[in-house]
Design a protein around this motif. Structure first.
Motif, mmCIF file in Angstrom:
data_model
loop_
_atom_site.group_PDB
_atom_site.id
_atom_site.type_symbol
_atom_site.label_atom_id
_atom_site.label_comp_id
_atom_site.label_asym_id
_atom_site.label_seq_id
_atom_site.Cartn_x
_atom_site.Cartn_y
_atom_site.Cartn_z
ATOM 1 N N SER A 1 -2.728 4.507 -13.905
ATOM 2 C CA SER A 1 -1.894 5.468 -13.188
ATOM 3 C C SER A 1 -2.444 6.874 -13.421
ATOM 4 O O SER A 1 -2.800 7.238 -14.530
ATOM 5 C CB SER A 1 -0.460 5.365 -13.689
ATOM 6 O OG SER A 1 0.319 6.337 -13.078
ATOM 7 N N TYR A 2 -2.493 7.644 -12.353
ATOM 8 C CA TYR A 2 -3.028 8.995 -12.419
ATOM 9 C C TYR A 2 -1.929 10.016 -12.177
ATOM 10 O O TYR A 2 -1.020 9.792 -11.386
ATOM 11 C CB TYR A 2 -4.115 9.186 -11.347
ATOM 12 C CG TYR A 2 -5.373 8.422 -11.634
ATOM 13 C CD1 TYR A 2 -6.424 9.035 -12.286
ATOM 14 C CD2 TYR A 2 -5.500 7.093 -11.261
ATOM 15 C CE1 TYR A 2 -7.589 8.338 -12.554
ATOM 16 C CE2 TYR A 2 -6.656 6.387 -11.534
ATOM 17 C CZ TYR A 2 -7.691 7.014 -12.179
ATOM 18 O OH TYR A 2 -8.830 6.329 -12.445
ATOM 19 N N ASN A 3 -2.053 11.157 -12.840
ATOM 20 C CA ASN A 3 -1.157 12.276 -12.578
ATOM 21 C C ASN A 3 -1.765 13.048 -11.415
ATOM 22 O O ASN A 3 -2.825 13.629 -11.537
ATOM 23 C CB ASN A 3 -1.037 13.167 -13.817
ATOM 24 C CG ASN A 3 -0.165 14.377 -13.566
ATOM 25 O OD1 ASN A 3 0.274 14.630 -12.446
ATOM 26 N ND2 ASN A 3 0.096 15.139 -14.611
ATOM 27 N N CYS A 4 -1.088 13.050 -10.288
ATOM 28 C CA CYS A 4 -1.636 13.658 -9.074
ATOM 29 C C CYS A 4 -1.101 15.058 -8.815
ATOM 30 O O CYS A 4 -1.332 15.617 -7.753
ATOM 31 C CB CYS A 4 -1.313 12.771 -7.872
ATOM 32 S SG CYS A 4 -1.979 11.121 -8.031
ATOM 33 N N SER A 5 -0.408 15.639 -9.761
ATOM 34 C CA SER A 5 0.252 16.915 -9.503
ATOM 35 C C SER A 5 -0.715 18.062 -9.235
ATOM 36 O O SER A 5 -0.351 19.032 -8.585
ATOM 37 C CB SER A 5 1.192 17.278 -10.651
ATOM 38 O OG SER A 5 0.452 17.449 -11.844
ATOM 39 N N GLY A 35 18.408 9.285 10.182
ATOM 40 C CA GLY A 35 17.740 8.506 9.153
ATOM 41 C C GLY A 35 17.170 9.372 8.055
ATOM 42 O O GLY A 35 17.525 10.541 7.905
ATOM 43 N N ASN A 36 16.276 8.783 7.307
ATOM 44 C CA ASN A 36 15.661 9.466 6.177
ATOM 45 C C ASN A 36 14.151 9.515 6.344
ATOM 46 O O ASN A 36 13.543 8.599 6.893
ATOM 47 C CB ASN A 36 15.975 8.713 4.879
ATOM 48 C CG ASN A 36 17.453 8.703 4.593
ATOM 49 O OD1 ASN A 36 18.062 9.732 4.409
ATOM 50 N ND2 ASN A 36 18.030 7.514 4.575
ATOM 51 N N ILE A 37 13.578 10.586 5.816
ATOM 52 C CA ILE A 37 12.127 10.762 5.775
ATOM 53 C C ILE A 37 11.748 10.954 4.321
ATOM 54 O O ILE A 37 12.386 11.731 3.606
ATOM 55 C CB ILE A 37 11.687 11.994 6.597
ATOM 56 C CG1 ILE A 37 12.066 11.815 8.063
ATOM 57 C CG2 ILE A 37 10.186 12.234 6.439
ATOM 58 C CD1 ILE A 37 11.918 13.076 8.884
ATOM 59 N N THR A 38 10.725 10.246 3.900
ATOM 60 C CA THR A 38 10.234 10.374 2.533
ATOM 61 C C THR A 38 8.749 10.687 2.595
ATOM 62 O O THR A 38 8.009 10.054 3.347
ATOM 63 C CB THR A 38 10.426 9.045 1.756
ATOM 64 O OG1 THR A 38 11.794 8.665 1.824
ATOM 65 C CG2 THR A 38 10.010 9.197 0.315
ATOM 66 N N ILE A 39 8.335 11.673 1.812
ATOM 67 C CA ILE A 39 6.918 11.998 1.688
ATOM 68 C C ILE A 39 6.538 11.749 0.240
ATOM 69 O O ILE A 39 7.164 12.305 -0.670
ATOM 70 C CB ILE A 39 6.623 13.451 2.100
ATOM 71 C CG1 ILE A 39 7.040 13.673 3.556
ATOM 72 C CG2 ILE A 39 5.137 13.775 1.894
ATOM 73 C CD1 ILE A 39 6.980 15.111 4.000
ATOM 74 N N GLU A 40 5.550 10.884 0.030
ATOM 75 C CA GLU A 40 5.108 10.547 -1.318
ATOM 76 C C GLU A 40 3.617 10.825 -1.444
ATOM 77 O O GLU A 40 2.867 10.668 -0.479
ATOM 78 C CB GLU A 40 5.359 9.061 -1.606
ATOM 79 C CG GLU A 40 6.818 8.685 -1.586
ATOM 80 C CD GLU A 40 7.032 7.184 -1.740
ATOM 81 O OE1 GLU A 40 6.039 6.422 -1.848
ATOM 82 O OE2 GLU A 40 8.200 6.769 -1.751
ATOM 83 N N VAL A 41 3.207 11.198 -2.641
ATOM 84 C CA VAL A 41 1.795 11.444 -2.927
ATOM 85 C C VAL A 41 1.402 10.624 -4.146
ATOM 86 O O VAL A 41 2.144 10.574 -5.129
ATOM 87 C CB VAL A 41 1.525 12.945 -3.189
ATOM 88 C CG1 VAL A 41 0.076 13.183 -3.572
ATOM 89 C CG2 VAL A 41 1.912 13.787 -1.990
ATOM 90 N N LYS A 46 -10.613 8.147 -6.790
ATOM 91 C CA LYS A 46 -11.393 8.682 -5.672
ATOM 92 C C LYS A 46 -10.575 9.402 -4.610
ATOM 93 O O LYS A 46 -11.085 10.296 -3.947
ATOM 94 C CB LYS A 46 -12.172 7.557 -4.987
ATOM 95 C CG LYS A 46 -13.274 6.979 -5.825
ATOM 96 C CD LYS A 46 -14.060 5.955 -5.044
ATOM 97 C CE LYS A 46 -15.172 5.377 -5.901
ATOM 98 N NZ LYS A 46 -15.965 4.397 -5.180
ATOM 99 N N TYR A 47 -9.329 9.011 -4.415
ATOM 100 C CA TYR A 47 -8.562 9.503 -3.268
ATOM 101 C C TYR A 47 -7.180 10.032 -3.636
ATOM 102 O O TYR A 47 -6.586 9.599 -4.619
ATOM 103 C CB TYR A 47 -8.366 8.376 -2.231
ATOM 104 C CG TYR A 47 -9.644 7.933 -1.591
ATOM 105 C CD1 TYR A 47 -10.168 8.608 -0.493
ATOM 106 C CD2 TYR A 47 -10.347 6.842 -2.089
ATOM 107 C CE1 TYR A 47 -11.362 8.204 0.087
ATOM 108 C CE2 TYR A 47 -11.538 6.429 -1.513
ATOM 109 C CZ TYR A 47 -12.037 7.120 -0.424
ATOM 110 O OH TYR A 47 -13.217 6.724 0.155
ATOM 111 N N VAL A 48 -6.706 10.931 -2.785
ATOM 112 C CA VAL A 48 -5.314 11.357 -2.800
ATOM 113 C C VAL A 48 -4.677 10.734 -1.570
ATOM 114 O O VAL A 48 -5.212 10.823 -0.464
ATOM 115 C CB VAL A 48 -5.179 12.897 -2.750
ATOM 116 C CG1 VAL A 48 -3.725 13.313 -2.616
ATOM 117 C CG2 VAL A 48 -5.810 13.528 -3.988
ATOM 118 N N TYR A 49 -3.542 10.070 -1.767
ATOM 119 C CA TYR A 49 -2.837 9.376 -0.689
ATOM 120 C C TYR A 49 -1.524 10.091 -0.419
ATOM 121 O O TYR A 49 -0.786 10.419 -1.348
ATOM 122 C CB TYR A 49 -2.535 7.927 -1.076
ATOM 123 C CG TYR A 49 -3.745 7.160 -1.509
ATOM 124 C CD1 TYR A 49 -4.643 6.656 -0.565
ATOM 125 C CD2 TYR A 49 -4.010 6.942 -2.856
ATOM 126 C CE1 TYR A 49 -5.770 5.951 -0.967
ATOM 127 C CE2 TYR A 49 -5.135 6.231 -3.260
ATOM 128 C CZ TYR A 49 -6.003 5.743 -2.317
ATOM 129 O OH TYR A 49 -7.118 5.052 -2.713
#
Length: 115
Positions: A1-5, A35-41, A46-49
């Motif tokens: 697991s990576y800290n993506c902050s 409805g609901n919208i969720t944005i997750e990172v 290698k990548y940021v999703y």
């Protein structure tokens, strides 16, 4: 697991903002104010999703292959340019965008290379 902050991607800030705004606008229209919208990172080595998830009506299976095509829209007032532009911007940044249908709604996954 990576800290993506504090992860970064190399790209044109204006264009990437435009792509994210288009996806967010698309999600707002999909949920039709109910409805609901969720944005997750998240990220890996290698990548940021970035995931744009909504719990509106899911995209029909027969439309999934078409959503990024120019002028394709399922909306009465849609121009069919928004998602086409999003895909073009992401690909110009050596990234990718995928649609992940969900039982309740849709998720768009953007992958951009970390720097």
């Amino acid at each position: 697991s990576y800290n993506c902050s504090e992860e970064r991607v190399l790209g044109d800030e204006f264009l990437l903002k435009q792509a994210y705004i288009n996806l967010f606008t698309n999600a707002i229209e999909a949920i039709e104010k109910k409805g609901n919208i969720t944005i997750e990172v998240s990220c890996d080595e290698k990548y940021v999703y970035t995931y744009f998830k909504n719990d509106g009506p899911p995209i029909k299976n027969e439309d999934i292959e078409k959503v990024f095509e120019i002028y394709f829209s399922t909306k009465k007032t849609g121009s069919g340019l928004g998602l086409t532009m999003v895909k073009r911007i992401i690909e110009e940044h050596s990234g990718s965008i995928e649609i992940e249908p969900r039982k309740n709604g849709t998720s768009f996954k953007i992958s951009l290379r970390r720097i």
